[in-house]
Design a protein around this motif. Sequence first.
Motif: not given
Length: 481
Positions: A21-22, A323-331, A333-335, A339-345
């Motif tokens: 996130i940082v 699949v488990k690895q990629k699911i965790n990574a995707a989740k 990244f989406v989160d 959070q980036r958008q909310q912080t910027l706004i």
Amino acid sequence: MLKQVQQLKLQQKLSPQQIQIVKLLELPTLQFEQRVKKELEENPLLEEQDEYTNKDEQQNEEQDENPAENEEFSIDDYIEDEDEMPSYRLRANNYSSDDKYEDIPFSRGESFHEHLERQLGLRIQLSEEERKIAEFIVGNIDEDGYLRRELDAIVDDLVFAANVDVDIKTLERLLLVVQDFDPPGVGARNLQECLALQLKKIKDRTDEQDKALQIITNYFDLFTKKNYQKLIKKLEVSRDELRDIVEEITRLNPKPGSAYSQSSTQGAAYITPDFIIEMHDGELKMSLNARNVPELRVSEQYKDVLRGSKKDGKAKKDAAVFVKQKINAAKWFVDAVRQRQQTLISVMNAIMIRQEKFFIDGDEKMLKPMILKDIAEDTDLDISTISRVSNSKYVQTHFGVFPLKYFFSESMMTESGEEVSTREIKRILQDCVDGEDKRKPLTDEKLAEILQEKSYLIARRTVAKYRENLGIPIARLRKEL
């Protein structure tokens, strides 16, 4: 004496999600778009959300309403001994260890040193050893076009690095060859030599250019100190003639290599605003510039991947782990993106509220004193987060594009007790310098007196600091004929 000691201590560490996130928060719009595209390429379970994926979501919701069909599939069924499996195998690193993001390459022209090396290749009269020495000289020329290294040091470098024994006279002769290259002034060892080389390369010099070369060669110290009265006596010219001579000198390029250095980076010179503030019905409306950033979601295709895997236990388990690895990574990244958008706004809204009058009129006088701590208190965020948001970010208004750092400034009290921004004082200082008599420029003491007359209680050393921040030289160097 060795002994074992048990110690209990608290230690604060950032989780991989927090680090992600940082890092995303620091990125401006263009680099963030590239980061999203890179993640979409690397993670097959991360996809863009469009009208087709919205239809898939509706179908998935319908399936969720039918529990009988849903019971047929569970990712846990494909990982038989999850307790025995190390947790690191179920995670994926979707960013590099040094957290550096590669920029998209762009085409560029010939670099400065390539330009010099090409000209060296045309000097066919040089021997193989002389060419090798000249290449070493070219390699020591910096991006401004200067040879900053002493010739004695280059002689030693040639002995140890290239196993070439050369004397100073030979090195000076080959330096003259390099100094004959284009652009004029390249290979100079100081500013005086650089300007002299440019004047000497002019074939049909005028009287003013001859006098200019005489100043650079014989009276350079007087010229740099702007001691024009002595120059008039030395050259036996009038003030108007000296003005024309000085103009010839000011036309020269003090950094002959700068044009090539700037051209190699001109592809990154465009600014893409991260925020857009517009006026609608007399009210300010702020939006995040995310035109080229797609909506992201975790793909449902992993079910098909598991169903299509081989039936033997090892292959099934490997597919499930992947699949488990990629699911965790995707989740994650989406989160992180959300959070980036909310912080910027949140941060931009706080800045817009504090500087509302400026965003309406665009008048610099309307800027209020504001520091990072003020926005941190308004948003309940840490100061370091505000700093990351304001760094390298831009906002587009109906009267121009500004960096977020532009709106932060310290405060100063006037005689009446009113709190004003230091940016307003700097603007007044710039106006005073722009309107001064260049024959008798204002000193720092005089500028301090002018500001005090305008009710700004400011010391001379503070004036000097603000003047340096504005890139304004001292009074002696601002003097003109």
